[in-house]
Design an enzyme around this catalytic site. Structure first.
Site, mmCIF file in Angstrom:
data_model
loop_
_atom_site.group_PDB
_atom_site.id
_atom_site.type_symbol
_atom_site.label_atom_id
_atom_site.label_comp_id
_atom_site.label_asym_id
_atom_site.label_seq_id
_atom_site.Cartn_x
_atom_site.Cartn_y
_atom_site.Cartn_z
ATOM 1 N N ASP A 131 45.067 43.679 42.433
ATOM 2 C CA ASP A 131 44.385 42.420 42.751
ATOM 3 C C ASP A 131 43.393 42.008 41.672
ATOM 4 O OD1 ASP A 131 42.526 44.391 43.187
ATOM 5 O OD2 ASP A 131 41.948 43.742 45.190
ATOM 6 N N GLU A 135 33.065 39.358 42.564
ATOM 7 C CA GLU A 135 33.729 38.067 42.746
ATOM 8 C C GLU A 135 33.055 37.227 43.812
ATOM 9 O OE1 GLU A 135 38.262 39.717 41.919
ATOM 10 O OE2 GLU A 135 37.324 40.080 43.845
#
Ligand SMILES: NC(=O)c1ccc[n+]([C@@H]2O[C@H](COP(=O)([O-])OP(=O)(O)OC[C@H]3O[C@@H](n4cnc5c(N)ncnc54)[C@H](O)[C@@H]3O)[C@@H](O)[C@H]2O)c1
Length: 351
Positions: A235, A64
Protein backbone atom coordinates in the site's frame (compact mmCIF):
# COMPACT_ATOMS: atom_id res chain seq x y z
CA UNK A 1 -29.14 35.47 17.36
CA UNK A 2 -29.60 32.16 19.19
CA UNK A 3 -26.42 30.45 20.11
CA UNK A 4 -26.10 26.71 20.66
CA UNK A 5 -24.68 25.89 24.09
CA UNK A 6 -21.37 24.08 24.49
CA UNK A 7 -20.02 25.03 21.07
CA UNK A 8 -16.55 24.32 22.45
CA UNK A 9 -17.24 20.62 22.92
CA UNK A 10 -16.51 17.87 20.42
CA UNK A 11 -17.33 14.21 21.13
CA UNK A 12 -14.10 12.22 21.45
CA UNK A 13 -13.89 8.43 21.24
CA UNK A 14 -10.79 7.13 23.04
CA UNK A 15 -9.23 3.71 22.48
CA UNK A 16 -10.98 2.55 25.66
CA UNK A 17 -14.37 3.74 24.39
CA UNK A 18 -13.76 2.26 20.92
CA UNK A 19 -13.03 -1.15 22.44
CA UNK A 20 -16.18 -0.89 24.58
CA UNK A 21 -18.18 0.17 21.50
CA UNK A 22 -16.97 -2.81 19.44
CA UNK A 23 -17.55 -5.26 22.30
CA UNK A 24 -20.99 -3.81 23.15
CA UNK A 25 -22.17 -4.03 19.54
CA UNK A 26 -20.32 -7.33 18.93
CA UNK A 27 -17.37 -7.62 16.51
CA UNK A 28 -19.23 -9.43 13.76
CA UNK A 29 -22.26 -7.13 13.90
CA UNK A 30 -19.98 -4.08 13.98
CA UNK A 31 -18.12 -5.34 10.87
CA UNK A 32 -21.36 -6.17 9.05
CA UNK A 33 -22.96 -2.80 9.80
CA UNK A 34 -19.76 -0.96 8.92
CA UNK A 35 -19.58 -2.89 5.63
CA UNK A 36 -23.12 -1.62 4.94
CA UNK A 37 -22.01 1.99 5.47
CA UNK A 38 -19.01 1.48 3.15
CA UNK A 39 -21.20 -0.07 0.47
CA UNK A 40 -23.74 2.76 0.74
CA UNK A 41 -20.98 5.35 0.32
CA UNK A 42 -19.32 3.51 -2.59
CA UNK A 43 -22.73 3.41 -4.31
CA UNK A 44 -22.84 7.23 -4.22
CA UNK A 45 -19.20 7.51 -5.34
CA UNK A 46 -19.80 10.45 -7.64
CA UNK A 47 -21.05 12.69 -4.80
CA UNK A 48 -17.62 12.64 -3.08
CA UNK A 49 -14.63 14.95 -3.38
CA UNK A 50 -11.78 12.55 -4.14
CA UNK A 51 -8.03 12.90 -3.98
CA UNK A 52 -5.14 10.47 -3.61
CA UNK A 53 -3.94 10.64 -0.02
CA UNK A 54 -1.20 13.07 0.91
CA UNK A 55 1.83 11.00 1.87
CA UNK A 56 5.05 12.06 3.60
CA UNK A 57 7.62 9.32 3.06
CA UNK A 58 10.75 8.74 5.13
CA UNK A 59 13.38 6.03 5.32
CA UNK A 60 11.44 4.02 7.90
CA UNK A 61 7.83 4.64 6.97
CA UNK A 62 5.10 6.98 5.86
CA UNK A 63 2.67 9.46 7.43
CA UNK A 64 -0.51 10.12 5.47
CA UNK A 65 -3.56 12.38 5.52
CA UNK A 66 -6.73 11.02 3.94
CA UNK A 67 -9.46 13.61 3.34
CA UNK A 68 -12.85 13.45 1.58
CA UNK A 69 -16.26 15.15 1.65
CA UNK A 70 -19.77 14.42 0.39
CA UNK A 71 -20.74 18.10 0.55
CA UNK A 72 -22.53 17.74 3.91
CA UNK A 73 -19.78 16.12 5.98
CA UNK A 74 -15.99 16.29 5.71
CA UNK A 75 -13.68 13.62 7.11
CA UNK A 76 -9.99 13.00 7.36
CA UNK A 77 -7.71 10.42 8.87
CA UNK A 78 -4.11 10.71 10.04
CA UNK A 79 -2.37 7.36 9.60
CA UNK A 80 1.19 6.08 9.63
CA UNK A 81 2.86 2.92 8.31
CA UNK A 82 6.18 1.92 9.94
CA UNK A 83 6.91 -1.84 9.57
CA UNK A 84 10.02 -1.59 11.81
CA UNK A 85 7.90 -0.30 14.72
CA UNK A 86 6.96 -3.73 16.06
CA UNK A 87 10.62 -4.31 17.02
CA UNK A 88 10.36 -1.73 19.81
CA UNK A 89 6.80 -2.43 20.90
CA UNK A 90 4.95 0.07 18.70
CA UNK A 91 2.21 -0.64 16.15
CA UNK A 92 3.05 -0.62 12.41
CA UNK A 93 -0.13 1.37 11.79
CA UNK A 94 -1.76 3.94 14.11
CA UNK A 95 -4.48 6.42 13.25
CA UNK A 96 -6.98 9.00 14.44
CA UNK A 97 -9.59 10.96 12.57
CA UNK A 98 -12.12 13.78 12.49
CA UNK A 99 -15.59 14.21 11.00
CA UNK A 100 -16.80 17.78 10.47
CA UNK A 101 -19.93 19.64 9.42
CA UNK A 102 -19.34 21.28 6.03
CA UNK A 103 -21.89 24.03 6.77
CA UNK A 104 -19.99 25.44 9.76
CA UNK A 105 -16.60 23.74 9.44
CA UNK A 106 -17.00 22.61 13.06
CA UNK A 107 -15.80 19.08 13.92
CA UNK A 108 -18.64 16.79 15.08
CA UNK A 109 -16.45 13.84 16.06
CA UNK A 110 -12.84 13.10 16.88
CA UNK A 111 -11.85 9.47 17.37
CA UNK A 112 -9.07 6.96 17.70
CA UNK A 113 -8.80 5.09 14.40
CA UNK A 114 -6.12 2.46 14.97
CA UNK A 115 -8.72 -0.15 15.87
CA UNK A 116 -11.26 1.47 13.55
CA UNK A 117 -8.82 1.22 10.61
CA UNK A 118 -8.34 -2.50 11.18
CA UNK A 119 -12.13 -2.91 11.26
CA UNK A 120 -12.78 -0.78 8.18
CA UNK A 121 -9.97 -2.41 6.18
CA UNK A 122 -11.39 -5.82 6.97
CA UNK A 123 -14.97 -4.71 6.23
CA UNK A 124 -13.82 -3.24 2.88
CA UNK A 125 -12.00 -6.45 1.96
CA UNK A 126 -15.09 -8.51 2.75
CA UNK A 127 -17.36 -6.19 0.74
CA UNK A 128 -15.04 -6.53 -2.27
CA UNK A 129 -14.95 -10.32 -1.84
CA UNK A 130 -18.77 -10.42 -1.71
CA UNK A 131 -18.74 -9.27 -5.34
CA UNK A 132 -15.58 -11.08 -6.48
CA UNK A 133 -14.90 -14.30 -4.57
CA UNK A 134 -16.09 -17.66 -5.91
CA UNK A 135 -19.61 -18.49 -4.73
CA UNK A 136 -19.65 -20.83 -1.74
CA UNK A 137 -16.08 -19.97 -0.64
CA UNK A 138 -15.43 -21.44 2.79
CA UNK A 139 -11.62 -21.43 3.10
CA UNK A 140 -9.28 -18.44 3.32
CA UNK A 141 -5.49 -18.32 3.53
CA UNK A 142 -4.12 -15.42 5.58
CA UNK A 143 -0.46 -14.67 4.88
CA UNK A 144 0.82 -12.16 7.43
CA UNK A 145 -0.63 -12.77 10.89
CA UNK A 146 -0.03 -9.37 12.48
CA UNK A 147 -2.35 -6.68 13.85
CA UNK A 148 -4.82 -6.66 10.94
CA UNK A 149 -5.13 -10.43 10.48
CA UNK A 150 -7.82 -11.40 13.00
CA UNK A 151 -10.02 -8.51 11.86
CA UNK A 152 -9.80 -9.83 8.29
CA UNK A 153 -10.78 -13.30 9.49
CA UNK A 154 -13.77 -12.01 11.47
CA UNK A 155 -15.07 -9.86 8.58
CA UNK A 156 -14.84 -12.75 6.14
CA UNK A 157 -16.69 -14.98 8.59
CA UNK A 158 -19.43 -12.42 9.22
CA UNK A 159 -19.93 -11.32 5.62
CA UNK A 160 -18.81 -14.27 3.44
CA UNK A 161 -19.33 -17.22 5.78
CA UNK A 162 -15.67 -18.28 5.79
CA UNK A 163 -15.23 -21.28 8.11
CA UNK A 164 -11.67 -22.51 7.54
CA UNK A 165 -8.47 -20.49 7.92
CA UNK A 166 -4.97 -21.40 6.75
CA UNK A 167 -2.46 -19.14 8.50
CA UNK A 168 1.15 -18.36 7.62
CA UNK A 169 3.66 -15.75 8.81
CA UNK A 170 7.46 -15.70 8.56
CA UNK A 171 7.31 -15.33 12.34
CA UNK A 172 5.56 -18.37 13.88
CA UNK A 173 4.94 -16.32 17.05
CA UNK A 174 2.53 -14.16 15.01
CA UNK A 175 0.72 -17.23 13.67
CA UNK A 176 0.39 -18.67 17.19
CA UNK A 177 -1.03 -15.33 18.41
CA UNK A 178 -3.52 -15.16 15.53
CA UNK A 179 -4.65 -18.78 16.02
CA UNK A 180 -4.98 -18.22 19.79
CA UNK A 181 -7.03 -15.04 19.38
CA UNK A 182 -9.41 -16.72 16.94
CA UNK A 183 -9.69 -20.01 18.84
CA UNK A 184 -13.13 -19.26 20.26
CA UNK A 185 -14.57 -17.75 17.08
CA UNK A 186 -15.74 -20.99 15.46
CA UNK A 187 -13.10 -21.40 12.73
CA UNK A 188 -11.29 -24.57 11.74
CA UNK A 189 -7.69 -23.25 11.85
CA UNK A 190 -4.58 -24.73 10.21
CA UNK A 191 -1.16 -23.27 11.00
CA UNK A 192 1.04 -23.58 7.91
CA UNK A 193 4.80 -23.76 7.46
CA UNK A 194 5.01 -21.92 4.11
CA UNK A 195 2.82 -19.61 2.03
CA UNK A 196 2.67 -22.38 -0.57
CA UNK A 197 1.15 -24.66 2.07
CA UNK A 198 -1.25 -21.90 3.22
CA UNK A 199 -2.86 -21.38 -0.19
CA UNK A 200 -3.61 -25.12 -0.65
CA UNK A 201 -7.37 -25.50 -1.11
CA UNK A 202 -8.17 -21.85 -0.30
CA UNK A 203 -10.67 -20.08 -2.55
CA UNK A 204 -9.64 -16.74 -1.03
CA UNK A 205 -6.02 -15.66 -0.41
CA UNK A 206 -5.46 -12.67 1.84
CA UNK A 207 -1.96 -11.17 1.92
CA UNK A 208 -1.53 -8.75 4.79
CA UNK A 209 2.21 -8.57 5.44
CA UNK A 210 4.28 -5.52 6.33
CA UNK A 211 7.64 -4.95 4.75
CA UNK A 212 9.07 -1.81 3.20
CA UNK A 213 10.15 -3.37 -0.09
CA UNK A 214 8.99 -5.07 -3.29
CA UNK A 215 8.28 -8.38 -1.59
CA UNK A 216 7.06 -11.54 -3.29
CA UNK A 217 4.64 -13.13 -0.87
CA UNK A 218 2.89 -14.98 -3.69
CA UNK A 219 4.55 -16.26 -6.86
CA UNK A 220 2.64 -17.11 -10.00
CA UNK A 221 2.80 -20.90 -9.54
CA UNK A 222 1.04 -20.59 -6.16
CA UNK A 223 -2.13 -19.08 -7.62
CA UNK A 224 -4.52 -21.54 -9.22
CA UNK A 225 -7.45 -20.61 -11.45
CA UNK A 226 -10.66 -19.36 -9.89
CA UNK A 227 -9.25 -17.87 -6.68
CA UNK A 228 -9.88 -14.44 -5.25
CA UNK A 229 -6.83 -12.56 -3.94
CA UNK A 230 -7.33 -9.92 -1.27
CA UNK A 231 -3.98 -8.07 -1.38
CA UNK A 232 -3.94 -5.72 1.62
CA UNK A 233 -0.31 -5.26 2.63
CA UNK A 234 1.12 -3.57 -0.49
CA UNK A 235 0.00 0.00 0.00
CA UNK A 236 2.96 2.31 -0.58
CA UNK A 237 5.36 3.17 -3.41
CA UNK A 238 8.06 0.49 -3.37
CA UNK A 239 5.97 -1.83 -1.12
CA UNK A 240 4.20 -4.70 -2.89
CA UNK A 241 3.38 -8.34 -2.18
CA UNK A 242 2.55 -10.09 -5.46
CA UNK A 243 4.74 -11.21 -8.34
CA UNK A 244 3.92 -9.20 -11.48
CA UNK A 245 2.91 -12.35 -13.42
CA UNK A 246 -0.04 -12.85 -11.06
CA UNK A 247 -1.31 -9.38 -11.91
CA UNK A 248 -1.36 -10.02 -15.65
CA UNK A 249 -3.37 -13.24 -15.14
CA UNK A 250 -5.97 -11.52 -12.93
CA UNK A 251 -8.85 -9.12 -13.33
CA UNK A 252 -7.80 -6.26 -11.08
CA UNK A 253 -10.31 -4.35 -8.95
CA UNK A 254 -9.33 -1.13 -7.17
CA UNK A 255 -10.72 1.59 -4.93
CA UNK A 256 -9.56 4.90 -6.47
CA UNK A 257 -7.25 4.37 -9.49
CA UNK A 258 -5.15 7.58 -9.14
CA UNK A 259 -4.13 6.46 -5.63
CA UNK A 260 -3.80 2.73 -6.36
CA UNK A 261 -1.55 3.35 -9.37
CA UNK A 262 0.91 5.05 -6.98
CA UNK A 263 0.56 2.70 -4.00
CA UNK A 264 -0.94 -0.64 -5.02
CA UNK A 265 0.30 -3.83 -6.64
CA UNK A 266 -0.41 -2.17 -10.00
CA UNK A 267 2.52 0.22 -9.49
CA UNK A 268 4.40 -2.69 -11.15
CA UNK A 269 2.33 -2.27 -14.35
CA UNK A 270 2.15 0.46 -17.00
CA UNK A 271 0.17 3.55 -15.93
CA UNK A 272 -2.64 2.81 -18.43
CA UNK A 273 -3.03 -0.91 -17.56
CA UNK A 274 -6.80 -1.64 -17.39
CA UNK A 275 -8.31 -1.92 -13.92
CA UNK A 276 -11.92 -2.01 -12.72
CA UNK A 277 -13.26 0.42 -10.12
CA UNK A 278 -15.11 -1.41 -7.35
CA UNK A 279 -17.87 1.18 -7.04
CA UNK A 280 -18.85 0.44 -10.65
CA UNK A 281 -19.26 -3.23 -9.75
CA UNK A 282 -21.36 -2.30 -6.71
CA UNK A 283 -23.79 -0.14 -8.72
CA UNK A 284 -24.01 -2.78 -11.48
CA UNK A 285 -22.18 -0.73 -14.14
CA UNK A 286 -19.50 -3.42 -14.51
CA UNK A 287 -19.43 -7.13 -13.76
CA UNK A 288 -17.47 -8.50 -10.80
CA UNK A 289 -16.79 -12.23 -11.11
CA UNK A 290 -17.85 -13.43 -14.56
CA UNK A 291 -16.82 -17.10 -14.47
CA UNK A 292 -15.49 -19.77 -12.12
CA UNK A 293 -12.00 -19.93 -13.65
CA UNK A 294 -11.35 -16.17 -13.41
CA UNK A 295 -8.69 -14.94 -10.96
CA UNK A 296 -9.97 -11.81 -9.25
CA UNK A 297 -7.63 -9.48 -7.38
CA UNK A 298 -8.68 -6.75 -4.98
CA UNK A 299 -5.61 -4.48 -4.98
CA UNK A 300 -6.48 -2.86 -1.62
CA UNK A 301 -4.62 0.26 -0.49
CA UNK A 302 -7.30 1.89 1.72
CA UNK A 303 -9.19 4.94 0.49
CA UNK A 304 -10.52 8.00 2.34
CA UNK A 305 -14.20 7.18 1.65
CA UNK A 306 -13.84 3.98 3.75
CA UNK A 307 -12.64 6.07 6.69
CA UNK A 308 -15.46 8.55 6.09
CA UNK A 309 -17.95 5.65 6.26
CA UNK A 310 -16.32 4.43 9.47
CA UNK A 311 -16.47 7.91 11.03
CA UNK A 312 -20.17 8.20 10.06
CA UNK A 313 -20.89 4.79 11.54
CA UNK A 314 -19.20 5.61 14.85
CA UNK A 315 -20.95 8.99 15.08
CA UNK A 316 -24.34 7.30 14.53
CA UNK A 317 -23.64 4.91 17.43
CA UNK A 318 -22.59 7.53 19.99
CA UNK A 319 -25.93 8.81 21.29
CA UNK A 320 -27.36 5.39 22.07
CA UNK A 321 -24.18 4.07 23.71
CA UNK A 322 -22.78 7.20 25.40
CA UNK A 323 -19.29 5.80 24.77
CA UNK A 324 -17.43 9.10 24.36
CA UNK A 325 -16.28 12.11 26.32
CA UNK A 326 -16.77 15.75 25.41
CA UNK A 327 -13.46 17.35 24.50
CA UNK A 328 -12.94 21.08 25.09
CA UNK A 329 -11.48 21.43 21.59
CA UNK A 330 -12.84 24.65 20.09
CA UNK A 331 -12.29 28.14 21.50
CA UNK A 332 -15.74 29.65 22.02
CA UNK A 333 -15.80 33.30 23.18
CA UNK A 334 -19.25 34.73 24.08
CA UNK A 335 -18.78 37.26 21.29
CA UNK A 336 -17.15 35.46 18.31
CA UNK A 337 -14.71 38.30 17.55
CA UNK A 338 -13.56 38.63 21.15
CA UNK A 339 -11.06 35.75 21.13
CA UNK A 340 -8.39 37.91 22.79
CA UNK A 341 -10.88 39.12 25.40
CA UNK A 342 -11.58 35.49 26.29
CA UNK A 343 -7.85 35.00 26.88
CA UNK A 344 -7.68 38.10 29.10
CA UNK A 345 -10.71 37.02 31.15
CA UNK A 346 -9.10 33.61 31.67
CA UNK A 347 -6.20 35.35 33.42
CA UNK A 348 -8.68 36.36 36.11
CA UNK A 349 -9.89 32.76 36.43
CA UNK A 350 -6.27 31.56 36.85
CA UNK A 351 -5.35 34.22 39.43
N1 LIG B 1 -4.95 -1.75 2.39
C1 LIG B 1 -5.32 -1.16 3.49
O1 LIG B 1 -6.36 -0.53 3.56
C2 LIG B 1 -4.47 -1.33 4.71
C3 LIG B 1 -4.95 -0.90 5.96
C4 LIG B 1 -4.18 -1.14 7.09
C5 LIG B 1 -2.93 -1.73 6.97
N2 LIG B 1 -2.48 -2.09 5.72
C6 LIG B 1 -1.17 -2.73 5.56
O2 LIG B 1 -1.30 -4.07 5.98
C7 LIG B 1 -0.01 -4.56 6.38
C8 LIG B 1 -0.12 -5.31 7.68
O3 LIG B 1 -0.42 -4.40 8.72
P1 LIG B 1 -0.37 -4.88 10.23
O4 LIG B 1 -0.84 -3.73 11.04
O5 LIG B 1 -1.05 -6.21 10.37
O6 LIG B 1 1.21 -5.08 10.37
P2 LIG B 1 2.01 -5.96 11.47
O7 LIG B 1 3.39 -5.42 11.45
O8 LIG B 1 1.27 -6.00 12.75
O9 LIG B 1 1.98 -7.43 10.87
C9 LIG B 1 2.61 -7.77 9.66
C10 LIG B 1 3.00 -9.25 9.70
O10 LIG B 1 3.55 -9.60 8.41
C11 LIG B 1 4.55 -10.58 8.65
N3 LIG B 1 5.40 -10.68 7.46
C12 LIG B 1 6.32 -9.79 6.99
N4 LIG B 1 6.89 -10.27 5.86
C13 LIG B 1 6.31 -11.48 5.61
C14 LIG B 1 6.47 -12.46 4.60
N5 LIG B 1 7.36 -12.30 3.64
N6 LIG B 1 5.70 -13.58 4.63
C15 LIG B 1 4.79 -13.75 5.64
N7 LIG B 1 4.60 -12.86 6.64
C16 LIG B 1 5.34 -11.73 6.62
C17 LIG B 1 5.27 -10.05 9.89
O11 LIG B 1 6.02 -11.06 10.53
C18 LIG B 1 4.09 -9.55 10.74
O12 LIG B 1 3.61 -10.55 11.64
C19 LIG B 1 0.90 -3.34 6.44
O13 LIG B 1 1.72 -3.37 5.30
C20 LIG B 1 -0.05 -2.16 6.41
O14 LIG B 1 0.53 -1.04 5.81
C21 LIG B 1 -3.22 -1.90 4.61
Amino acid sequence: MTRAPDLNLVPFVSVDHMMKLVLTIGTERFLTELAGYIEDDFKRWESFDKTARVASHSLDGVIELMPTSDGALYGFKYVNGHPKNIKDGRQTVTAFGVLADVGTGYPVLMTEMTILTALRTAAMSAVAAKYLAPKGSDTMAIIGNGAQSEFQAMAFKAILGIKKLRLYDIDPVATDKCARNLAGAGFEITKCKTSQDAVEGAQIITTVTADKQYATILTDNMVGTGVHINAVGGDCPGKTELHKDILTRSDIFVEYPPQTRIEGEIQQLPADYPVIELWEVMVGKTQGRREPSQITLFDSVGFAIEDFSALRYVRDKLKATGLYVDLDLLADPDEPRDLFGMLLRHQAVMA
